[in-house]
Motif scaffolding. Sequence first.
Motif, mmCIF file in Angstrom:
data_model
loop_
_atom_site.group_PDB
_atom_site.id
_atom_site.type_symbol
_atom_site.label_atom_id
_atom_site.label_comp_id
_atom_site.label_asym_id
_atom_site.label_seq_id
_atom_site.Cartn_x
_atom_site.Cartn_y
_atom_site.Cartn_z
ATOM 1 N N PHE A 1 0.811 -1.214 0.000
ATOM 2 C CA PHE A 1 0.000 0.000 0.000
ATOM 3 C C PHE A 1 0.846 1.266 0.000
ATOM 4 O O PHE A 1 0.371 2.339 0.340
ATOM 5 N N ILE B 1 3.072 2.123 2.038
ATOM 6 C CA ILE B 1 3.285 2.659 3.379
ATOM 7 C C ILE B 1 4.760 2.491 3.711
ATOM 8 O O ILE B 1 5.323 1.423 3.493
ATOM 9 N N VAL C 1 0.319 6.452 7.875
ATOM 10 C CA VAL C 1 0.017 5.282 8.694
ATOM 11 C C VAL C 1 1.002 5.163 9.854
ATOM 12 O O VAL C 1 0.633 4.821 10.979
ATOM 13 N N TYR D 1 -0.153 7.605 12.345
ATOM 14 C CA TYR D 1 -1.336 7.138 13.070
ATOM 15 C C TYR D 1 -0.952 6.103 14.122
ATOM 16 O O TYR D 1 -1.488 6.088 15.223
ATOM 17 N N VAL E 1 -10.400 7.775 14.987
ATOM 18 C CA VAL E 1 -10.832 6.773 14.000
ATOM 19 C C VAL E 1 -11.340 7.440 12.720
ATOM 20 O O VAL E 1 -11.157 6.898 11.630
ATOM 21 N N LEU E 2 -11.958 8.607 12.872
ATOM 22 C CA LEU E 2 -12.403 9.298 11.652
ATOM 23 C C LEU E 2 -11.196 9.716 10.826
ATOM 24 O O LEU E 2 -11.205 9.667 9.597
ATOM 25 N N LEU F 1 -8.483 8.067 10.701
ATOM 26 C CA LEU F 1 -8.004 6.853 10.021
ATOM 27 C C LEU F 1 -8.737 6.658 8.704
ATOM 28 O O LEU F 1 -8.140 6.357 7.661
ATOM 29 N N LEU F 2 -10.046 6.847 8.771
ATOM 30 C CA LEU F 2 -10.837 6.691 7.550
ATOM 31 C C LEU F 2 -10.410 7.716 6.500
ATOM 32 O O LEU F 2 -10.290 7.404 5.306
ATOM 33 N N ILE G 1 -7.225 6.569 4.910
ATOM 34 C CA ILE G 1 -7.478 5.523 3.911
ATOM 35 C C ILE G 1 -7.992 6.149 2.621
ATOM 36 O O ILE G 1 -7.556 5.821 1.519
ATOM 37 N N PHE G 2 -8.910 7.096 2.788
ATOM 38 C CA PHE G 2 -9.493 7.742 1.613
ATOM 39 C C PHE G 2 -8.424 8.488 0.816
ATOM 40 O O PHE G 2 -8.376 8.416 -0.413
ATOM 41 N N MET H 1 -5.223 7.916 0.797
ATOM 42 C CA MET H 1 -4.300 6.970 0.156
ATOM 43 C C MET H 1 -4.855 6.493 -1.178
ATOM 44 O O MET H 1 -4.121 6.250 -2.127
ATOM 45 N N ARG H 2 -6.168 6.371 -1.238
ATOM 46 C CA ARG H 2 -6.801 5.950 -2.490
ATOM 47 C C ARG H 2 -6.624 6.999 -3.578
ATOM 48 O O ARG H 2 -6.645 6.682 -4.759
#
Lengths: 516, 486
Positions: free
Chosen positions: A75, A77, A137, A140, A178-179, A181-182, A185-186, A188-189
């Motif tokens: 990914f 990372i 990451v 985080y 946690v938000l 984190l989301l 992820i978004f 990274m996409r």
Amino acid sequence: MENNLVSTSILSLIIFLPIVFAIVLALWPQKNTIRELALGFSLIQLGASLFLLKDFDSSTAALQFVEKFNWIERFGISYFVGVDGISIMLIMLTTVLMPIMILGAWNSIDQRVKDFHVALFVLQSAMLGSFLAMDAVLFYTFWELSLVPMYFIIGIWGGSRRIYATVKFFIYTMSGSVLMLLAIIFMMRLTPEVTGGAMSASLLDFYKLKIPFVGGEFFTPQTLLFFAFALAFAIKVPLFPLHTWLPDAHVEAPTPGSVVLAGVMLKMGTYCYLRWVIPLFPEAASHYSWLFISLGVIGIIYGALVAMVQPDVKKLVAYSSVSHMGYIILGLFVLNVYGMNGALYQMLNHGVSTGGLFLLIGMIYERTHSREISKYGGLASAMPIFTIIFIIVTMSSIAVPLTNGFVGEFLILMGTFQYSPGVAAVAVTGVVLGAAYMLWMVKKVFFGPAGEIVKAAAHDPAHALHDLTTRELVVMAPILILILWMGLFPNSIMDYSKVSVDHLLKNQQNYSLEVE
Amino acid sequence: MNSPVGLADLLLISPVIVLFLFSLVPLVTKVTNGNQEQNPKTTLITAIMGLGISAGLLILFGGSDQTIFNNQLLFDGLTKWMGLIAIIAGAAGIVMMSENPSTHFEQFSETVFLAMNSICGMLILISAVNLITVFIGLELMSLSLYLMIAMSQEQKLSKEAAIKYFVLGSIASAIFLYGVSFIFGSVNTINVTDLMQIASTAIKTDKLFLFGITFVVIGFCFKVSIAPFHAWTPDVYQGAPTPITSFMATAVKVASFAAFLRIAATQVFQGSQNLIDVIQWLAVLTMIVGNVAALLQNNLKRTLAYSSIAHSGYILAGVLTVGLSANSAYSAATVIFYLLTYSVMTLGAFAVLSMIEKSENDFISTDSLAGFAKRQPGLAFCFTIFMISMAGIPPALGFFGKFYLFGAAVNEGLIWLALWGVINSVVGVYYYLRPVVNMYMKEGDANISNEKQYASTVLVIAAAMFLIVVGIFSGPLFSMIERSLS
């Protein structure tokens, strides 16, 4: 810069030495030398960071001492760390406070001494890691990891309501992150569009992203991501109205816990605004700056007003933290050079002065086992040296000229004035209120007629109040030196960060960092 | 049709055969010794040897993408990894059984026999591509399990649990079979590889097929305790002896999810938005029910039962992702990785419970852990790692499991589902931390066993180290799983 192993991997050394120290401490067989060993380790750590400071080049905004290895290749990372003018300040703050804290905790922690120091070193590692991480990451991971040792520090060595306080602290902070984190992820996409195919979690790639923004509409990607990050950091700072965990955590935490919480942990939040939120989401940050400025100002006034009515001296300082952190947020979001330099400086000031206040409160609490302001009075005659030191630290906290606090608050207010004189006028009342509640507290505790505790000390030799011991003087000496040094020669410190802050402001809409 | 069984077939099926033969050893020894139970350690070593050889054979031959017995069983990467996880989780269960007070007495040989046969059933279930073979695997696994639960001699609750599980499990099987019959009736095939070609179109045109798929899905939902079909789980998990609970919560769940994953991988869900919506909301409901109910428990075993329901919700989100995904190797790898993570932390937590139980009638409440860290610092530390991992806090493996799983969901546009997932994991933090609070922050003199259990100790330490070490270096393992699937 010479190219030997120590200087190329100095950042990893700084991050992971504390973990090594923690393991050594955990396995150390002798119980009675733990404190000395921990103090020695923290001084080694301080030495390592001074070594970093010596080689640090303050004439460039580029990222220095970079180390980058693949971590989770699938990914994109990586283990990616680097330091610039902004983070070096906080690294120094962390490593300078650490030995002071250990020396300050010498007598106040008398149970499970080994476990305490292990937790402290793990915490230090996590905090340094989150200041230095340049990969989302990795960041985080350190960010969350820092919760665990703090959770134990408050929960095991804290006061009577420690479990409530520590669980509240953990859940509050976790729910913010946690938000984030989301959001990570978004983002990274989205990175393949700037890296040319591969996913990446590198902050430098995140900076290159152009995330769509439509002013005035909430449900656009940049605004949502901005708020996901901002919320996580706002809880940590803590920004009004998300501050309610802080007074509980501060009051229940043991003295060194309060010091590390006020001194360093809260700065993780404000630092991340500088490192993540403002450069990553430039349009949203400018568009919604009014919100953060308002909340910051409300925090300043609210914190001061609530501090004014606290009967408990530790709680008073805790609410003063809410007020001071409001200044820092204010300085950051006016988005000009005075405000931002002031905010960064104020982060250090608050660490030193509030850390110092908590240490002093800890010293008096060890003697009297009371923090109620009404029980004190006339302490100045019983403990003159303590009184003098306390007043100097108070002066720093309320930003009297010649102390460090003055420089930070002055710059922030100047920046605010440039942004809007009206806001500055409201924020200035916070200075007045701050002086009011601190001086009122000083008056009640140290002067006036002798209170219950001082009377008891005069009549009963068992409760006698002795003035500061040599150890305690050694604890406070660096704090006093820092307060005066940073007040008299602010440029000697700000020079390290100036270029980086200027770079951030000039390129805020199109931020990028070079790697040296 | 050529000769029904060739050498290749035997090689591929060898893990199951070896497992069955080894399962007979303790039983035969017992009978030839005049029905005298031998030392549990010997039985344990036999079982572990059998499982080890079986796992080795599975690694050797498992991932070759061949089908055997005329398209009944498929040995691909999914079979290999899920099979390995099931064997490891099963072995861990047997290790606990050998030392837990409620399972290691007179009937230990029989219990081990049943456990190993249950694992045989799991391997069949995991590798089956024909829905009837799926059913056979499911039944072999479950029937052994019903008996294992009921084997305990003293405890009334375990009998109740066995009956409850038997009745509800049978209904679930019946529903599953009913669904299969509809599928066969409408598209004339019950082979998953054939369904892959036609399923996503058939489900749009053929109401009967939709009906059949829905029933099959519901059957699986029963088995993996998805709300609202979860009601049996807390009672059965609580009533069964702890090692068997661990066996159910890990190995059985892994095997059932493997079969579920095969159905999802036919991309049948893509044809029906209604079905997608329903599964999505079932996943969210399961997370909420599991986490909220876990908040209210004081019995630690029940807490873990509800936590396992919540985890089922996360995994169902992953299964749905696989169903929607064009790059299903990646999504399936996230589910397998999560199941591995979940299994290791769950079996670790149950192993700690199993070690500190005094007798089978006594239960470990969260409060009874007070002061545990002072008396057994090592065990308390490991238990903390399991809890932190379940709560999804880095650098423990549980975090990376969630990270990959929700990452895949975001990748498929299921952002709301991922959002529900992360919000729920915050709720989870509260009850995962509660035992930690009790262990470290309260004083107490708990009524728990301090007996040394060596095999379980090794198991607990291994699981905790796995969670931290593989947590920090999770990349290579994930890539390995993903490569073997594509």
